[in-house]
Design a protein around this motif. Sequence first.
Motif, PDB file in Angstrom:
ATOM      1  N   THR A 130       0.830  -1.212   0.000  1.00  9.77           N
ATOM      2  CA  THR A 130       0.000   0.000   0.000  1.00  9.77           C
ATOM      3  C   THR A 130       0.861   1.258   0.000  1.00  9.77           C
ATOM      4  OG1 THR A 130      -0.156  -0.122   2.416  1.00  9.77           O
ATOM      5  CG2 THR A 130      -1.946  -1.130   1.122  1.00  9.77           C
ATOM      6  N   GLY A 131       2.107   1.149   0.401  1.00 14.22           N
ATOM      7  CA  GLY A 131       3.006   2.297   0.399  1.00 14.22           C
ATOM      8  C   GLY A 131       3.861   2.385  -0.843  1.00 14.22           C
ATOM      9  N   HIS A 132       3.551   1.553  -1.860  1.00 11.33           N
ATOM     10  CA  HIS A 132       4.365   1.531  -3.077  1.00 11.33           C
ATOM     11  C   HIS A 132       3.533   1.919  -4.297  1.00 11.33           C
ATOM     12  CE1 HIS A 132       8.217  -0.232  -1.698  1.00 11.33           C
ATOM     13  NE2 HIS A 132       7.457  -0.709  -0.719  1.00 11.33           N
ATOM     14  N   ASN A 133       4.220   2.360  -5.328  1.00 11.35           N
ATOM     15  CA  ASN A 133       3.574   2.738  -6.581  1.00 11.35           C
ATOM     16  C   ASN A 133       3.372   1.477  -7.421  1.00 11.35           C
ATOM     17  OD1 ASN A 133       2.510   4.660  -8.394  1.00 11.35           O
ATOM     18  ND2 ASN A 133       4.392   4.621  -9.595  1.00 11.35           N
ATOM     19  N   CYS A 134       2.143   0.992  -7.466  1.00 10.63           N
ATOM     20  CA  CYS A 134       1.837  -0.236  -8.197  1.00 10.63           C
ATOM     21  C   CYS A 134       1.256   0.124  -9.569  1.00 10.63           C
ATOM     22  CB  CYS A 134       0.838  -1.094  -7.417  1.00 10.63           C
ATOM     23  SG  CYS A 134       1.470  -1.652  -5.822  1.00 10.63           S
ATOM     24  N   LEU A 135       1.825  -0.425 -10.602  1.00  5.04           N
ATOM     25  CA  LEU A 135       1.411  -0.135 -11.969  1.00  5.04           C
ATOM     26  C   LEU A 135       0.292  -1.095 -12.364  1.00  5.04           C
ATOM     27  CD1 LEU A 135       4.968   0.340 -13.511  1.00  5.04           C
ATOM     28  CD2 LEU A 135       3.612   1.899 -12.105  1.00  5.04           C
ATOM     29  N   THR A 136      -0.752  -0.583 -12.988  1.00  4.94           N
ATOM     30  CA  THR A 136      -1.980  -1.362 -13.166  1.00  4.94           C
ATOM     31  C   THR A 136      -2.447  -1.402 -14.618  1.00  4.94           C
ATOM     32  OG1 THR A 136      -3.356   0.568 -12.691  1.00  4.94           O
ATOM     33  CG2 THR A 136      -2.736  -0.819 -10.829  1.00  4.94           C
ATOM     34  N   PHE A 137      -3.394  -2.330 -14.858  1.00  6.17           N
ATOM     35  CA  PHE A 137      -4.018  -2.499 -16.164  1.00  6.17           C
ATOM     36  C   PHE A 137      -5.322  -1.693 -16.199  1.00  6.17           C
ATOM     37  CE2 PHE A 137      -1.214  -6.075 -15.937  1.00  6.17           C
ATOM     38  CZ  PHE A 137      -0.824  -6.325 -17.249  1.00  6.17           C
ATOM     39  N   SER A 138      -5.483  -0.874 -17.248  1.00 12.52           N
ATOM     40  CA  SER A 138      -6.678  -0.031 -17.345  1.00 12.52           C
ATOM     41  C   SER A 138      -7.889  -0.792 -17.857  1.00 12.52           C
ATOM     42  CB  SER A 138      -6.397   1.156 -18.268  1.00 12.52           C
ATOM     43  OG  SER A 138      -6.024   0.705 -19.571  1.00 12.52           O
ATOM     44  N   ASN A 139      -7.671  -1.879 -18.587  1.00 14.22           N
ATOM     45  CA  ASN A 139      -8.785  -2.584 -19.226  1.00 14.22           C
ATOM     46  C   ASN A 139      -9.038  -3.969 -18.660  1.00 14.22           C
ATOM     47  OD1 ASN A 139      -6.361  -3.559 -20.188  1.00 14.22           O
ATOM     48  ND2 ASN A 139      -7.140  -3.979 -22.244  1.00 14.22           N
ATOM     49  N   MET A 140      -8.251  -4.399 -17.686  1.00 10.70           N
ATOM     50  CA  MET A 140      -8.433  -5.726 -17.084  1.00 10.70           C
ATOM     51  C   MET A 140      -8.340  -5.596 -15.564  1.00 10.70           C
ATOM     52  SD  MET A 140      -6.272  -8.149 -19.752  1.00 10.70           S
ATOM     53  CE  MET A 140      -4.929  -6.955 -19.993  1.00 10.70           C
ATOM     54  N   PRO A 141      -9.380  -5.056 -14.921  1.00 11.13           N
ATOM     55  CA  PRO A 141      -9.320  -4.789 -13.476  1.00 11.13           C
ATOM     56  C   PRO A 141      -9.038  -6.011 -12.627  1.00 11.13           C
ATOM     57  CG  PRO A 141     -11.562  -4.518 -14.337  1.00 11.13           C
ATOM     58  CD  PRO A 141     -10.660  -4.631 -15.518  1.00 11.13           C
ATOM     59  N   HIS A 142      -9.391  -7.208 -13.119  1.00  9.29           N
ATOM     60  CA  HIS A 142      -9.121  -8.410 -12.319  1.00  9.29           C
ATOM     61  C   HIS A 142      -7.625  -8.632 -12.116  1.00  9.29           C
ATOM     62  CE1 HIS A 142      -8.739  -9.914 -16.444  1.00  9.29           C
ATOM     63  NE2 HIS A 142      -8.022 -10.893 -15.961  1.00  9.29           N
ATOM     64  N   LEU A 143      -6.808  -8.076 -13.008  1.00 10.32           N
ATOM     65  CA  LEU A 143      -5.362  -8.220 -12.862  1.00 10.32           C
ATOM     66  C   LEU A 143      -4.792  -7.244 -11.830  1.00 10.32           C
ATOM     67  CD1 LEU A 143      -4.181  -8.706 -16.567  1.00 10.32           C
ATOM     68  CD2 LEU A 143      -4.537 -10.441 -14.802  1.00 10.32           C
ATOM     69  N   ASN A 144      -5.609  -6.327 -11.351  1.00  9.26           N
ATOM     70  CA  ASN A 144      -5.145  -5.342 -10.380  1.00  9.26           C
ATOM     71  C   ASN A 144      -5.439  -5.749  -8.941  1.00  9.26           C
ATOM     72  OD1 ASN A 144      -4.366  -3.775 -12.588  1.00  9.26           O
ATOM     73  ND2 ASN A 144      -6.345  -2.726 -12.671  1.00  9.26           N
ATOM     74  N   GLU A 145      -6.025  -6.920  -8.760  1.00  5.66           N
ATOM     75  CA  GLU A 145      -6.199  -7.473  -7.416  1.00  5.66           C
ATOM     76  C   GLU A 145      -5.173  -8.581  -7.231  1.00  5.66           C
ATOM     77  OE1 GLU A 145      -9.838  -8.629  -4.497  1.00  5.66           O
ATOM     78  OE2 GLU A 145      -9.805  -9.690  -6.401  1.00  5.66           O
ATOM     79  N   TRP A 146      -4.192  -8.307  -6.389  1.00  6.65           N
ATOM     80  CA  TRP A 146      -3.092  -9.246  -6.182  1.00  6.65           C
ATOM     81  C   TRP A 146      -3.393 -10.076  -4.937  1.00  6.65           C
ATOM     82  CZ3 TRP A 146       1.603  -5.387  -6.892  1.00  6.65           C
ATOM     83  CH2 TRP A 146       1.510  -4.809  -8.172  1.00  6.65           C
ATOM     84  N   ILE A 147      -3.395 -11.384  -5.100  1.00  6.90           N
ATOM     85  CA  ILE A 147      -3.789 -12.285  -4.017  1.00  6.90           C
ATOM     86  C   ILE A 147      -2.552 -13.020  -3.492  1.00  6.90           C
ATOM     87  CG2 ILE A 147      -5.271 -14.211  -3.365  1.00  6.90           C
ATOM     88  CD1 ILE A 147      -7.084 -13.457  -5.709  1.00  6.90           C
ATOM     89  N   PHE A 148      -2.361 -12.945  -2.184  1.00  5.32           N
ATOM     90  CA  PHE A 148      -1.216 -13.589  -1.537  1.00  5.32           C
ATOM     91  C   PHE A 148      -1.718 -14.604  -0.514  1.00  5.32           C
ATOM     92  CE2 PHE A 148       0.025  -9.397  -2.899  1.00  5.32           C
ATOM     93  CZ  PHE A 148       1.270  -9.581  -3.474  1.00  5.32           C
ATOM     94  N   LYS A 149      -0.878 -15.556  -0.219  1.00  7.45           N
ATOM     95  CA  LYS A 149      -1.188 -16.568   0.792  1.00  7.45           C
ATOM     96  C   LYS A 149      -0.266 -16.319   1.987  1.00  7.45           C
ATOM     97  CE  LYS A 149      -1.473 -21.583   1.420  1.00  7.45           C
ATOM     98  NZ  LYS A 149      -1.265 -22.911   0.777  1.00  7.45           N
ATOM     99  N   ILE A 150      -0.829 -15.845   3.097  1.00  2.00           N
ATOM    100  CA  ILE A 150       0.004 -15.501   4.248  1.00  2.00           C
ATOM    101  C   ILE A 150       0.015 -16.595   5.312  1.00  2.00           C
ATOM    102  CG2 ILE A 150      -0.253 -13.029   3.879  1.00  2.00           C
ATOM    103  CD1 ILE A 150      -2.390 -12.994   6.037  1.00  2.00           C
ATOM    104  N   ALA A 151      -0.919 -17.529   5.212  1.00  7.52           N
ATOM    105  CA  ALA A 151      -0.950 -18.696   6.108  1.00  7.52           C
ATOM    106  C   ALA A 151      -1.780 -19.760   5.429  1.00  7.52           C
ATOM    107  CB  ALA A 151      -1.549 -18.330   7.467  1.00  7.52           C
ATOM    108  N   GLU A 152      -1.730 -20.950   5.947  1.00  8.44           N
ATOM    109  CA  GLU A 152      -2.477 -22.053   5.353  1.00  8.44           C
ATOM    110  C   GLU A 152      -3.966 -21.718   5.330  1.00  8.44           C
ATOM    111  OE1 GLU A 152      -2.865 -25.328   3.211  1.00  8.44           O
ATOM    112  OE2 GLU A 152      -0.932 -24.636   4.006  1.00  8.44           O
ATOM    113  N   GLY A 153      -4.512 -21.629   4.111  1.00 18.30           N
ATOM    114  CA  GLY A 153      -5.922 -21.339   3.964  1.00 18.30           C
ATOM    115  C   GLY A 153      -6.294 -19.887   4.171  1.00 18.30           C
ATOM    116  N   GLU A 154      -5.318 -19.010   4.357  1.00 22.28           N
ATOM    117  CA  GLU A 154      -5.607 -17.599   4.615  1.00 22.28           C
ATOM    118  C   GLU A 154      -5.003 -16.736   3.512  1.00 22.28           C
ATOM    119  OE1 GLU A 154      -5.051 -14.188   8.100  1.00 22.28           O
ATOM    120  OE2 GLU A 154      -4.364 -16.256   8.423  1.00 22.28           O
ATOM    121  N   GLU A 155      -5.856 -15.938   2.868  1.00 22.49           N
ATOM    122  CA  GLU A 155      -5.413 -15.080   1.780  1.00 22.49           C
ATOM    123  C   GLU A 155      -5.344 -13.624   2.225  1.00 22.49           C
ATOM    124  OE1 GLU A 155      -8.133 -15.631  -1.430  1.00 22.49           O
ATOM    125  OE2 GLU A 155      -7.149 -17.459  -2.168  1.00 22.49           O
TER     126      GLU A 155
END
Length: 303
Positions: free
Chosen positions: A185-210
């Motif tokens: 959230t403190g960084h400049n993230c470059l995004t896609f203007s026509n594919m919003p689903h690519l602008n949601e970055w999903i991480f796994k921080i624990a087993e079964g927890e996103e």
Amino acid sequence: MDRSMEMAVFAKVVEEGSFSSAARNLKLTPSAVSKQIARLEDRLGVRLLNRTTRRLSATEEGAAFYQRAARILSDIDEAEAAVTQLHAAPRGTLRINCGIAFGKHQITPLMPEFLARYPELRIELTLTDSVSDLVEEGQDVAVRFGPLQDSSMVARQLAVSRRAIVAAPSYFEAHGTPRHPSELTGHNCLTFSNMPHLNEWIFKIAEGEEYRVKAEGNFTASNGETIHEMVLAGLGVARLAEFLVEPEVQEGKLQRVLQPFYRDIEVPINAVYPTRRHLSPKVRAFVDFLIEKFQPVPPWARG
């Protein structure tokens, strides 16, 4: 009992929407077509077609049977074409459709070798991120990402695509390296203007927890190629395909981050071409050439 003939008659009836039109195409009488369909329905024990005085349509069972039958008939056509065209030299114009980034970085560099191997061919390469109808656009073959959506097409998998979170070393030197997804959230993230689903970055921080990050920044573009150029220029952090960034990662021009938290899904990269026609020598040669070049390990993953 000729099951392939029954399938061919049924498929033609579905495609033409009438017994009489199918009969003309197959050079049969309407009564012969009707008898084939009746015999097929009796053997399967289900109604395949809804018939009224005004229209004819496939039932739910008929639609499912048609999809399978069309693929089987295509395999038969291809098997016969493979024999009859085995020694035919690829020639003429081959029209190829591909996305901008993959086309520029992975397909275009292969063209000199392919044309040297098949000197009687002429290539028309269209690079666009818009998904077009191959038949309507007169294209012979496309390279596309994701599962096959159209049952009238054949897909042969070339490789798989994954994405990586990357930035230039100069960016991290100036702004610091994120150690946890929450720090993005403190960084400049470059995004896609026509594919919003690519602008949601999903991480796994624990087993079964996103942990989900909505990427935001001061630059957006409609294609990965442009974002790739901005990442290399040190503008920000981006989530881009490995085929696009892995060479620069290996050269040290880009750095991956948050790898312990991030593992993108694998998206198939397919060579796609229409089903309901003979596979021409030029299409077969091109698809076989791509498989040769991208399997078992694609160029960007060879190290």
